[in-house]
Write an enzyme that holds these catalytic residues in place. Structure first.
Site, short mmCIF file in Angstrom:
data_model
loop_
_atom_site.label_atom_id
_atom_site.label_comp_id
_atom_site.label_asym_id
_atom_site.label_seq_id
_atom_site.Cartn_x
_atom_site.Cartn_y
_atom_site.Cartn_z
N HIS A 4 0.87 -1.11 0.02
CA HIS A 4 0.07 -0.04 -0.01
C HIS A 4 0.96 1.23 -0.09
CE1 HIS A 4 0.62 -0.77 4.24
NE2 HIS A 4 0.92 0.86 4.24
N HIS B 229 -5.68 -2.40 4.25
CA HIS B 229 -5.99 -0.99 3.39
C HIS B 229 -5.09 -1.30 2.36
CE1 HIS B 229 -2.32 -0.70 6.00
NE2 HIS B 229 -1.91 0.56 5.70
N HIS C 135 4.74 7.01 2.59
CA HIS C 135 5.71 6.03 2.56
C HIS C 135 5.07 5.02 1.42
CE1 HIS C 135 2.89 4.53 5.65
NE2 HIS C 135 2.76 3.17 5.03
N HIS D 180 1.27 -1.24 15.30
CA HIS D 180 0.20 0.07 15.25
C HIS D 180 -1.29 -0.63 15.86
CE1 HIS D 180 2.60 2.46 12.30
NE2 HIS D 180 2.17 1.50 11.24
N TYR E 188 9.48 1.60 10.21
CA TYR E 188 9.73 2.67 8.85
C TYR E 188 11.03 3.15 8.94
CZ TYR E 188 4.52 2.85 9.01
OH TYR E 188 3.18 2.86 9.12
N GLU F 269 8.15 1.24 4.16
CA GLU F 269 7.77 0.27 5.42
C GLU F 269 7.98 -0.95 5.20
OE1 GLU F 269 3.79 -0.14 8.31
OE2 GLU F 269 3.55 0.44 5.96
#
Length: 307
Positions: free
Chosen positions: A152, A199, A214, A246, A255, A265
């Protein structure tokens, strides 16, 4: 799955092309698949079947040129272009062959200032495994960090609310998670999916248009993320955050920055949502937990540095 399938490619600007090639090939462990007469270098992750997903070119400013999503077929591409035009979004066609091994692309500019593309055709080059009785990995999967796929992008720009409407009402995405601003009403950050992934793209409200936060690369396990951290340290890669987890998306992550300052990432985990799931909302007071669940900390570099 129909319609928009997945993130297909992203083109990134770098300062020193050959230094960046060495970084992405030997440290990140991407597979170089070609170079074109425009000076671009093409890569894919080891387990991706299509010819390319990550393209770099030399420039005086780091950041993102454009990103593309693959759609089911040419008929879907034509329909989505018509739907975008009907919605009031101007599109243009990039010819087949403008990018190596890639068919026609429908290009348009989002309200956040990012150039987005849709395409249906890209040459399949496989993942180095046979289609009959394949093994679970090959030598490329052990070279460098060796992510599985481009997963993503997180992009910064103004008017993410308008982006959300386009992705939901025209492109068929659904809102998985969001962060509300301090007023408790304004949506400051959005995580959107066109698949079963937690996502496929995310946006954060930001005054400057067209910014890259990112690109994310999928790892198979938490152990592979930790191994990526070892490789980063061995190669003196500058790390921003991690290893950590997260609260938002439940992803486990590190990251870091490429030699030009583009953040990337190494990511694994997250849950598998469906379009009928209720959107998860994070209020501003709990955003530190959403960003870094163990430390409950808003990292200034993470929130402010973009290219």
């Amino acid at each position: 799955m129909t319609g928009v399938l997945r993130p297909g490619h992203v083109q990134i600007r770098v300062f020193d092309l050959e230094e960046s090639v060495r970084f992405y090939r030997d440290v990140l462990g991407l597979v170089e698949t070609g170079r074109d007469d425009k000076g671009r270098v093409y890569f894919k992750c080891w387990d991706e079947r299509d010819h390319n997903s990550y393209i770099i070119r030399q420039a005086e400013e780091a950041g993102i040129d454009f990103f593309g999503f693959k759609v089911l077929n040419v008929e879907t591409l034509d329909k989505l272009e018509a739907d975008l035009n009907e919605y009031g979004i101007e599109t243009s066609r990039m010819p087949a062959g403008d990018m190596l091994a890639t068919g026609e692309r429908v290009r348009f500019t989002l309200p956040t200032g990012h150039i987005m593309e849709l395409y249906a055709e890209k040459s399949a080059v496989g993942n180095g495994l046979t289609n009959a009785n394949p093994g679970p990995w090959n030598a490329a999967s052990e070279h460098g960090i060796a992510p599985v796929r481009l997963d993503h992008m997180l992009l910064y720009g103004p008017n993410v609310a308008a982006n959300k409407k386009i992705f939901e009402e025209v492109l068929g995405f659904f809102l998985v998670e969001r962060v509300l601003a301090e007023d408790g009403e304004f949506e400051a950050a959005l995580w959107l999916s066109c698949s079963h992934k937690v996502h496929d793209i995310a946006f954060v409200e930001h005054p400057e248009p067209g910014k890259l936060h990112h690109c994310s690369f999928l790892m198979e396990s938490w152990e592979k993320v930790l191994r990526a951290g070892d490789i980063m340290s061995m190669n003196e890669v500058s790390v921003d955050i991690g290893p950590t987890r997260h609260g938002i998306t439940r992803g486990c992550t590190i990251y870091a920055w490429d030699p030009s300052g583009n953040r990337f990432e190494t990511f694994m985990g997250g849950y598998q949502p469906y379009p009928d799931y209720e959107t998860i909302t994070w209020d501003w007071d709990h955003f530190p937990q959403g960003l870094d669940y163990p430390q409950r900390k808003l990292h200034e570099s993470f929130l402010t540095i973009v290219t």
